[in-house]
Design a protein around this motif. Structure first.
Motif, short mmCIF file in Angstrom:
data_model
loop_
_atom_site.label_atom_id
_atom_site.label_comp_id
_atom_site.label_asym_id
_atom_site.label_seq_id
_atom_site.Cartn_x
_atom_site.Cartn_y
_atom_site.Cartn_z
N TRP A 24 -33.36 23.07 -4.71
CA TRP A 24 -32.39 22.29 -5.25
C TRP A 24 -33.12 21.16 -6.25
CZ3 TRP A 24 -32.25 16.60 -4.65
CH2 TRP A 24 -31.45 16.17 -5.49
N GLU A 34 -26.88 20.15 -9.23
CA GLU A 34 -25.97 19.27 -9.33
C GLU A 34 -26.36 18.15 -8.29
OE1 GLU A 34 -22.04 20.48 -8.61
OE2 GLU A 34 -22.30 22.24 -9.76
N SER A 45 -25.26 17.70 -4.37
CA SER A 45 -23.95 17.97 -4.11
C SER A 45 -23.69 19.04 -3.00
CB SER A 45 -23.19 18.17 -5.32
OG SER A 45 -23.51 19.74 -5.63
N ARG A 46 -22.72 18.92 -2.26
CA ARG A 46 -22.61 19.87 -1.37
C ARG A 46 -22.72 21.42 -1.72
NH1 ARG A 46 -20.62 15.72 0.99
NH2 ARG A 46 -19.77 15.54 3.12
N GLU A 47 -22.33 21.58 -3.31
CA GLU A 47 -22.11 22.99 -3.50
C GLU A 47 -23.62 23.29 -4.16
OE1 GLU A 47 -20.05 20.61 -4.86
OE2 GLU A 47 -18.57 21.07 -3.56
N ASP A 50 -28.35 25.99 -1.21
CA ASP A 50 -27.91 27.26 -1.07
C ASP A 50 -28.13 26.98 0.56
OD1 ASP A 50 -27.79 29.92 -0.35
OD2 ASP A 50 -29.64 30.22 -1.35
N GLU A 58 -18.88 21.01 8.35
CA GLU A 58 -18.63 20.22 7.62
C GLU A 58 -19.05 18.89 8.01
OE1 GLU A 58 -17.90 18.59 3.78
OE2 GLU A 58 -17.73 20.62 4.36
#
Length: 116
Positions: A24, A34, A45-47, A50, A58
């Motif tokens: 990231w 992101e 970000s959560r997205e 990987d 969650e």
């Protein structure tokens, strides 16, 4: 990545999975990763992470990525005592950064209270 759950166990799956965070970071450097702006800086970000093959709920992901302004305010309050050990040899820019951090945390806490 060193946060623990209510049972005292580390939430992040392990040292070997830190490559996911480093990926990231590289993505960010290349303008692709992101991030979410927080009072303490940018977090993935959560997205953006990987997480393929990693079993995180969650709630666990929230524990890792969310910034609790109250906890960070308490942590930031410990910094001046450390800085004072340097008896005036500390660059003023570090004090300025601490003041800016404290202000961002104060603003985040006030915003949260206003929203409640």
């Amino acid at each position: 990545w060193f946060r623990k759950d209510q049972d005292g166990k580390f939430v992040w799956p392990g040292f070997g999975d830190n490559i996911r965070v480093l990926k990231w970071v590289v993505d960010r450097l290349e303008g692709k990763g992101e991030a979410v702006t927080t009072p303490v800086g940018h977090v993935p970000s959560r997205e953006a992470l990987d997480l393929s093959g990693v079993e995180l709920t969650e709630a666990q992901l929230s524990t890792l990525l969310d910034v609790d302004a109250d906890v960070w305010t308490e942590e930031a309050s410990l910094i001046p005592a450390f800085y004072e050990k340097f008896a005036g040899r500390l660059p003023a820019a570090l004090w300025d950064q601490h003041a800016a951090l404290s202000k961002r945390l104060e603003d985040a806490r006030a915003a949260r209270l206003a929203a409640e």
